[in-house]
Design a protein around this motif. Structure first.
Motif, PDB file in Angstrom:
ATOM      1  N   ASN A  97     -48.210 -41.412   7.894  1.00  0.00           N
ATOM      2  CA  ASN A  97     -47.035 -40.608   7.546  1.00  0.00           C
ATOM      3  C   ASN A  97     -47.184 -39.927   6.183  1.00  0.00           C
ATOM      4  N   SER A  98     -48.319 -39.285   5.969  1.00  0.00           N
ATOM      5  CA  SER A  98     -48.599 -38.741   4.639  1.00  0.00           C
ATOM      6  C   SER A  98     -48.657 -37.222   4.568  1.00  0.00           C
ATOM      7  N   VAL A  99     -48.620 -36.506   5.720  1.00  0.00           N
ATOM      8  CA  VAL A  99     -48.698 -35.046   5.695  1.00  0.00           C
ATOM      9  C   VAL A  99     -47.597 -34.444   6.572  1.00  0.00           C
ATOM     10  N   ASP A 100     -47.202 -33.217   6.224  1.00  0.00           N
ATOM     11  CA  ASP A 100     -46.138 -32.538   6.964  1.00  0.00           C
ATOM     12  C   ASP A 100     -46.667 -31.761   8.162  1.00  0.00           C
ATOM     13  N   SER A 101     -47.876 -31.228   8.030  1.00  0.00           N
ATOM     14  CA  SER A 101     -48.481 -30.442   9.111  1.00  0.00           C
ATOM     15  C   SER A 101     -49.970 -30.722   9.184  1.00  0.00           C
ATOM     16  N   VAL A 102     -50.500 -30.603  10.391  1.00  0.00           N
ATOM     17  CA  VAL A 102     -51.948 -30.661  10.614  1.00  0.00           C
ATOM     18  C   VAL A 102     -52.332 -29.421  11.404  1.00  0.00           C
ATOM     19  N   CYS A 107     -59.106 -38.495  17.638  1.00  0.00           N
ATOM     20  CA  CYS A 107     -58.612 -37.452  16.741  1.00  0.00           C
ATOM     21  C   CYS A 107     -57.107 -37.274  16.903  1.00  0.00           C
ATOM     22  N   LEU A 108     -56.639 -37.175  18.135  1.00  0.00           N
ATOM     23  CA  LEU A 108     -55.208 -36.998  18.388  1.00  0.00           C
ATOM     24  C   LEU A 108     -54.405 -38.193  17.890  1.00  0.00           C
ATOM     25  N   LYS A 109     -54.938 -39.381  18.079  1.00  0.00           N
ATOM     26  CA  LYS A 109     -54.252 -40.585  17.592  1.00  0.00           C
ATOM     27  C   LYS A 109     -54.176 -40.587  16.068  1.00  0.00           C
ATOM     28  N   GLU A 110     -55.248 -40.145  15.429  1.00  0.00           N
ATOM     29  CA  GLU A 110     -55.272 -40.096  13.973  1.00  0.00           C
ATOM     30  C   GLU A 110     -54.286 -39.056  13.438  1.00  0.00           C
ATOM     31  N   VAL A 111     -54.213 -37.929  14.097  1.00  0.00           N
ATOM     32  CA  VAL A 111     -53.249 -36.896  13.692  1.00  0.00           C
ATOM     33  C   VAL A 111     -51.829 -37.447  13.792  1.00  0.00           C
ATOM     34  N   HIS A 112     -51.532 -38.113  14.894  1.00  0.00           N
ATOM     35  CA  HIS A 112     -50.204 -38.709  15.082  1.00  0.00           C
ATOM     36  C   HIS A 112     -49.910 -39.730  13.996  1.00  0.00           C
ATOM     37  N   ARG A 113     -50.927 -40.464  13.597  1.00  0.00           N
ATOM     38  CA  ARG A 113     -50.746 -41.511  12.579  1.00  0.00           C
ATOM     39  C   ARG A 113     -50.423 -40.928  11.204  1.00  0.00           C
ATOM     40  N   VAL A 114     -51.129 -39.874  10.806  1.00  0.00           N
ATOM     41  CA  VAL A 114     -50.963 -39.360   9.439  1.00  0.00           C
ATOM     42  C   VAL A 114     -49.777 -38.403   9.307  1.00  0.00           C
ATOM     43  N   LEU A 115     -49.272 -37.874  10.425  1.00  0.00           N
ATOM     44  CA  LEU A 115     -48.133 -36.964  10.369  1.00  0.00           C
ATOM     45  C   LEU A 115     -46.838 -37.710  10.050  1.00  0.00           C
ATOM     46  N   LYS A 116     -46.012 -37.075   9.212  1.00  0.00           N
ATOM     47  CA  LYS A 116     -44.679 -37.592   8.967  1.00  0.00           C
ATOM     48  C   LYS A 116     -43.819 -37.358  10.213  1.00  0.00           C
ATOM     49  N   PRO A 117     -42.759 -38.136  10.399  1.00  0.00           N
ATOM     50  CA  PRO A 117     -41.854 -37.890  11.530  1.00  0.00           C
ATOM     51  C   PRO A 117     -41.350 -36.444  11.504  1.00  0.00           C
ATOM     52  N   GLY A 118     -41.432 -35.767  12.644  1.00  0.00           N
ATOM     53  CA  GLY A 118     -41.020 -34.379  12.718  1.00  0.00           C
ATOM     54  C   GLY A 118     -42.083 -33.396  12.274  1.00  0.00           C
ATOM     55  N   GLY A 119     -43.265 -33.894  11.942  1.00  0.00           N
ATOM     56  CA  GLY A 119     -44.356 -33.027  11.511  1.00  0.00           C
ATOM     57  C   GLY A 119     -44.923 -32.219  12.664  1.00  0.00           C
ATOM     58  N   THR A 120     -45.744 -31.233  12.346  1.00  0.00           N
ATOM     59  CA  THR A 120     -46.298 -30.351  13.371  1.00  0.00           C
ATOM     60  C   THR A 120     -47.822 -30.429  13.411  1.00  0.00           C
ATOM     61  N   PHE A 121     -48.365 -30.265  14.624  1.00  0.00           N
ATOM     62  CA  PHE A 121     -49.817 -30.219  14.837  1.00  0.00           C
ATOM     63  C   PHE A 121     -50.122 -28.917  15.563  1.00  0.00           C
ATOM     64  N   SER A 122     -50.866 -28.034  14.917  1.00  0.00           N
ATOM     65  CA  SER A 122     -51.165 -26.717  15.475  1.00  0.00           C
ATOM     66  C   SER A 122     -52.647 -26.579  15.757  1.00  0.00           C
ATOM     67  N   ILE A 123     -52.977 -26.200  16.992  1.00  0.00           N
ATOM     68  CA  ILE A 123     -54.357 -26.031  17.414  1.00  0.00           C
ATOM     69  C   ILE A 123     -54.600 -24.573  17.793  1.00  0.00           C
ATOM     70  N   LEU A 124     -55.637 -23.986  17.226  1.00  0.00           N
ATOM     71  CA  LEU A 124     -56.073 -22.651  17.613  1.00  0.00           C
ATOM     72  C   LEU A 124     -57.461 -22.781  18.225  1.00  0.00           C
ATOM     73  N   GLU A 125     -57.589 -22.318  19.474  1.00  0.00           N
ATOM     74  CA  GLU A 125     -58.875 -22.439  20.151  1.00  0.00           C
ATOM     75  C   GLU A 125     -59.093 -21.239  21.061  1.00  0.00           C
ATOM     76  N   LEU A 126     -60.339 -20.927  21.296  1.00  0.00           N
ATOM     77  CA  LEU A 126     -60.701 -19.819  22.168  1.00  0.00           C
ATOM     78  C   LEU A 126     -60.716 -20.279  23.624  1.00  0.00           C
ATOM     79  N   THR A 127     -60.194 -19.425  24.520  1.00  0.00           N
ATOM     80  CA  THR A 127     -60.149 -19.769  25.933  1.00  0.00           C
ATOM     81  C   THR A 127     -60.661 -18.597  26.761  1.00  0.00           C
TER      82      THR A 127
END
Length: 200
Positions: free
Chosen positions: A118-123, A138-158
């Motif tokens: 719970n140490s970052v607002d966005s990833v 990776c996804l579990k780690e992102v969930h762990r470090v995000l504060k409640p209500g935080g956002t995770f944004s992924i940009l990828e080519l498709t």
């Protein structure tokens, strides 16, 4: 698929990125016909401060684009497994530090983030999730470090959905991208890997 992508050898991929680090930004601009700047801007609009963790941060394109639009001091943590990429990112930090922003550079795997719960607002992660070998961790780690209500944004080519565009896209990835990238950087293997990882 080439052997490197099949094996998903993290150390080998790290070496490839290290070899193209100095030409990475210029080559991306050419290979994407500058469209990557629009994609990157859309990603930046989806993240919030005051603490942003940018995974697979590379040369700092997303992190610094985020800071450019801020009016108050923010903290950005740039994490990448490739030291050569981070060294280039560090060369751009001074102007932002002078504006009061705090920057931290961490060489680590995105599947094992050395930050507190719970140490970052966005990833954010741009063009990097495909290079993470253990995406579940990776996804579990992102969930762990995000504060409640935080956002995770992924940009990828498709791949385009329209058949004709998809066919042209595959032709570009398979035939042109490795050759152009190889010509510009003298590292064709790196861009063959990138072509394969995009399609995967």
């Amino acid at each position: 698929m080439n052997d490197l992508y099949k094996e998903r050898d993290g150390s080998a991929v790290k070496t490839l990125f290290g070899k193209i680090a100095k030409q990475y930004d210029t080559t991306n601009a050419i290979l994407s016909f500058q469209m990557h700047t629009l994609w990157n801007q859309k990603l930046v609009h989806s993240v919030k401060g005051p603490i942003l963790l940018d995974l697979c941060a590379g040369t700092g394109e997303i992190a610094y684009r985020f800071l450019k639009k801020q009016h108050t001091p923010q903290q950005v943590i740039l994490l990448d497994f490739c030291p050569e990429m981070l060294e280039i990112a560090k060369t751009k930090k001074h102007v932002f530090e002078q504006q009061g922003h705090t920057l931290q550079f961490i060489q680590a795997d995105a599947a094992s983030i050395p930050l507190a719960d719970n140490s970052v607002d966005s990833v954010s992660i741009a063009y990097g999730i495909r290079n993470v070998v253990d995406r579940t961790s990776c996804l579990k780690e992102v969930h762990r470090v995000l504060k409640p209500g935080g956002t995770f944004s992924i940009l990828e080519l498709t791949e385009p959905k329209r058949p004709l565009l998809a066919k042209l896209h595959r032709f570009y990835l398979n035939r042109l991208l490795p050759k152009i990238g190889g010509f510009l950087t003298k590292e064709k293997e790196a861009y063959q890997y990138l072509s394969n990882s995009i399609q995967e």
